[in-house]
Design a protein around this motif. Structure first.
Motif, PDB file in Angstrom:
ATOM      1  N   SER A 395       0.828  -1.205   0.000  1.00  0.00           N
ATOM      2  CA  SER A 395       0.000   0.000   0.000  1.00  0.00           C
ATOM      3  C   SER A 395       0.861   1.253   0.000  1.00  0.00           C
ATOM      4  O   SER A 395       0.594   2.218  -0.718  1.00  0.00           O
ATOM      5  CB  SER A 395      -0.931  -0.013   1.218  1.00  0.00           C
ATOM      6  N   ASN A 396       1.941   1.245   0.800  1.00  0.00           N
ATOM      7  CA  ASN A 396       2.844   2.396   0.840  1.00  0.00           C
ATOM      8  C   ASN A 396       3.548   2.577  -0.497  1.00  0.00           C
ATOM      9  O   ASN A 396       3.706   3.705  -0.977  1.00  0.00           O
ATOM     10  CB  ASN A 396       3.869   2.200   1.948  1.00  0.00           C
ATOM     11  N   MET A 397       3.989   1.477  -1.127  1.00  0.00           N
ATOM     12  CA  MET A 397       4.694   1.572  -2.408  1.00  0.00           C
ATOM     13  C   MET A 397       3.794   2.151  -3.492  1.00  0.00           C
ATOM     14  O   MET A 397       4.241   2.981  -4.296  1.00  0.00           O
ATOM     15  CB  MET A 397       5.221   0.193  -2.817  1.00  0.00           C
ATOM     16  N   ARG A 398       2.534   1.735  -3.506  1.00  0.00           N
ATOM     17  CA  ARG A 398       1.604   2.298  -4.509  1.00  0.00           C
ATOM     18  C   ARG A 398       1.416   3.784  -4.288  1.00  0.00           C
ATOM     19  O   ARG A 398       1.404   4.580  -5.240  1.00  0.00           O
ATOM     20  CB  ARG A 398       0.254   1.588  -4.444  1.00  0.00           C
ATOM     21  N   TRP A 402       5.567   3.659  -6.844  1.00  0.00           N
ATOM     22  CA  TRP A 402       6.245   2.485  -7.411  1.00  0.00           C
ATOM     23  C   TRP A 402       5.356   1.852  -8.476  1.00  0.00           C
ATOM     24  O   TRP A 402       4.162   1.634  -8.260  1.00  0.00           O
ATOM     25  CB  TRP A 402       6.532   1.454  -6.329  1.00  0.00           C
ATOM     26  N   THR A 403       5.925   1.552  -9.636  1.00  0.00           N
ATOM     27  CA  THR A 403       5.208   0.851 -10.702  1.00  0.00           C
ATOM     28  C   THR A 403       6.091  -0.262 -11.215  1.00  0.00           C
ATOM     29  O   THR A 403       7.200  -0.496 -10.709  1.00  0.00           O
ATOM     30  CB  THR A 403       4.853   1.788 -11.861  1.00  0.00           C
ATOM     31  N   ARG A 404       5.616  -0.943 -12.247  1.00  0.00           N
ATOM     32  CA  ARG A 404       6.360  -2.060 -12.802  1.00  0.00           C
ATOM     33  C   ARG A 404       7.724  -1.627 -13.333  1.00  0.00           C
ATOM     34  O   ARG A 404       8.686  -2.388 -13.280  1.00  0.00           O
ATOM     35  CB  ARG A 404       5.548  -2.684 -13.939  1.00  0.00           C
ATOM     36  N   ASP A 405       7.826  -0.374 -13.835  1.00  0.00           N
ATOM     37  CA  ASP A 405       9.049   0.049 -14.510  1.00  0.00           C
ATOM     38  C   ASP A 405       9.749   1.241 -13.859  1.00  0.00           C
ATOM     39  O   ASP A 405      10.762   1.710 -14.340  1.00  0.00           O
ATOM     40  CB  ASP A 405       8.752   0.423 -15.974  1.00  0.00           C
ATOM     41  N   ARG A 406       9.203   1.784 -12.768  1.00  0.00           N
ATOM     42  CA  ARG A 406       9.846   2.951 -12.200  1.00  0.00           C
ATOM     43  C   ARG A 406       9.729   2.984 -10.678  1.00  0.00           C
ATOM     44  O   ARG A 406       8.863   2.330 -10.095  1.00  0.00           O
ATOM     45  CB  ARG A 406       9.240   4.239 -12.776  1.00  0.00           C
ATOM     46  N   ALA A 407      10.631   3.756 -10.093  1.00  0.00           N
ATOM     47  CA  ALA A 407      10.635   3.985  -8.653  1.00  0.00           C
ATOM     48  C   ALA A 407      10.373   5.459  -8.415  1.00  0.00           C
ATOM     49  O   ALA A 407      10.519   6.291  -9.314  1.00  0.00           O
ATOM     50  CB  ALA A 407      11.986   3.577  -8.067  1.00  0.00           C
ATOM     51  N   PRO A 408       9.950   5.840  -7.210  1.00  0.00           N
ATOM     52  CA  PRO A 408       9.682   7.248  -6.935  1.00  0.00           C
ATOM     53  C   PRO A 408      10.952   8.083  -6.955  1.00  0.00           C
ATOM     54  O   PRO A 408      12.024   7.611  -6.575  1.00  0.00           O
ATOM     55  CB  PRO A 408       9.033   7.221  -5.545  1.00  0.00           C
TER      56      PRO A 408
END
Length: 411
Positions: A395-398, A402-408
């Protein structure tokens, strides 16, 4: 180096894979006897043939825009099993004995990636540049793969496989010319009567012109993404508590978080490895339903670079605030506003007052008390606890992007 056959990194990796001797010598003569590393001027590799290279040769491993010398790489491999404090002491001792130059001490993640690459468990590293004339890294990757199997590394000008780049070996050309060529499904279905499909292009043109244009992503503005030319998404990081009273340590974290089974950190069933970093895999369906995400578990942040904090997705704590003295946010209230906290204690035990004071941003979970070895009574609840922890992390990552191809870019 002009060729993979003389590349010091590939020679070192090939020798490690084949358990061949690597000899520090005081001469460029390949038959020279072995000497102490502090007195060596060359490093002699004994496979596939004896090759001697100056020990100060710069390698393709680059740290802070500087090529690291062969002696530093070789010394790191020799001392790879040592904890960081003991390794630093060994470096200081060798530096005092050297007449020329100093041993490079890599940062934490540089050390981990280099050791993984040398032992063959990883085929790429953001710190290792491609071989000269091999911009896409294809030849160097193929040579590294052969080296990890103990085979001779091919030269850049040779062909690695039929689809490789470079000049085709004349002997392979003779073999290929003798092959019987078979058609694929497209040629088999075409038949003997050619069909003109040019009218389809006119029909499809209005639909293609209305296709929305996806906005481009500026990779250079995101330091967490700009790891290598392949734009590989970095692995998220989970911080464990270094406290000896923590129920979750490096010895039992993988069993608990990946397999859903708790064993005490000092139990004979726990891992005997004294690793300073672990990798675990977990499928996060709301982030990438097709591939498992690899998470990095560490206890300390002494070697953290500033951009690593954008990758931290959870902090396990015992309620002792000294854990955060080297963190980016040393105040627990500030820390848990950016990163979710997780407290793991015994079921039915009272939660520490410090954890309660930090509020809802620290998730509290309890595991059943450990009984005799071999007893599984109550252990079925472990998986429920682990699933609740991963729900908090996902939940925190969303929410952070965070996605399949990128980080924040930041948290």
């Amino acid at each position: 180096m002009a060729s993979a056959e003389m590349d010091p990194l590939l020679l070192l990796r090939q020798s490690i894979a084949s358990s061949s001797a690597i000899l520090p010598t005081a001469s460029d003569d390949v038959s020279a006897p072995e000497v102490a590393l502090s007195k060596a001027t060359h490093l002699t590799f004994t496979t596939p043939s004896r090759i001697s290279l100056p020990i100060t040769t710069p390698t393709r491993f680059v740290a802070n825009d500087t090529a690291v010398d062969l002696r530093s790489i070789y010394f790191l491999w020799l001392k790879r099993e040592l904890p960081i404090p003991e390794y630093n002491a060994a470096v200081a001792q060798l530096d005092s004995e050297l007449a020329d130059g100093k041993i490079h001490k890599p940062a934490y993640f540089e050390r981990v990636e280099l050791i993984a690459w040398l032992e063959g468990s990883s085929e790429e590293s953001e710190y290792i540049k491609p071989l000269a004339g091999d911009k896409d890294g294809a030849a160097s990757s193929a040579a590294a793969a052969l080296a990890s199997k103990g085979a001779a590394a091919p030269a850049i000008g040779s062909t690695v496989g039929r689809s490789g780049k470079g000049t085709l070996d004349p002997r392979l050309a003779v073999i290929y010319n003798s092959e019987r060529r078979t058609g694929d499904r497209n040629s088999a279905l075409r038949g003997i009567k050619p069909t003109d499909f040019s009218h389809v292009r006119k029909i499809a043109a209005p639909f293609l012109s209305k296709k929305p244009v996806q906005p481009s992503t500026n990779i250079s503005s995101n330091p967490s993404l700009a790891l290598n030319p392949k734009q590989r998404r970095p692995d998220p990081i989970i911080l464990l508590s270094p406290s000896a009273s923590s129920l979750l340590r490096m010895t039992n974290a993988k069993s608990f978080l990946e397999n859903g089974k708790f064993v005490p950190a000092d139990s004979p069933l726990a891992s005997a490895e004294g690793s300073t970093m672990l990798h675990i895999n977990r499928l996060m369906k709301d982030i990438d339903p097709n591939r498992s995400l690899r998470f990095v578990l560490v206890e300390g942040t002494e070697r953290f670079k500033p951009e690593y904090w954008n990758r931290v997705v959870a902090v396990f704590t015992t309620g002792q605030s000294w854990q955060f003295k080297n963190y980016k946010w040393t105040n627990p209230h500030d820390l848990f506003r950016h990163i979710p906290g997780i407290y793991v204690g015994w079921r039915q035990d009272k939660t520490p007052e410090a954890v309660q004071a930090w509020g809802h941003r620290v998730t509290t979970v309890g595991v059943e008390r450990w009984k005799d070895v071999g007893s599984d009574a109550g252990r079925w609840r472990d998986r429920e606890v682990v699933d609740s922890i991963w729900r908090v992390i996902e939940s925190n990552m969303r929410s952070k992007g965070w996605t399949r191809d990128r980080a924040p870019a930041s948290i």
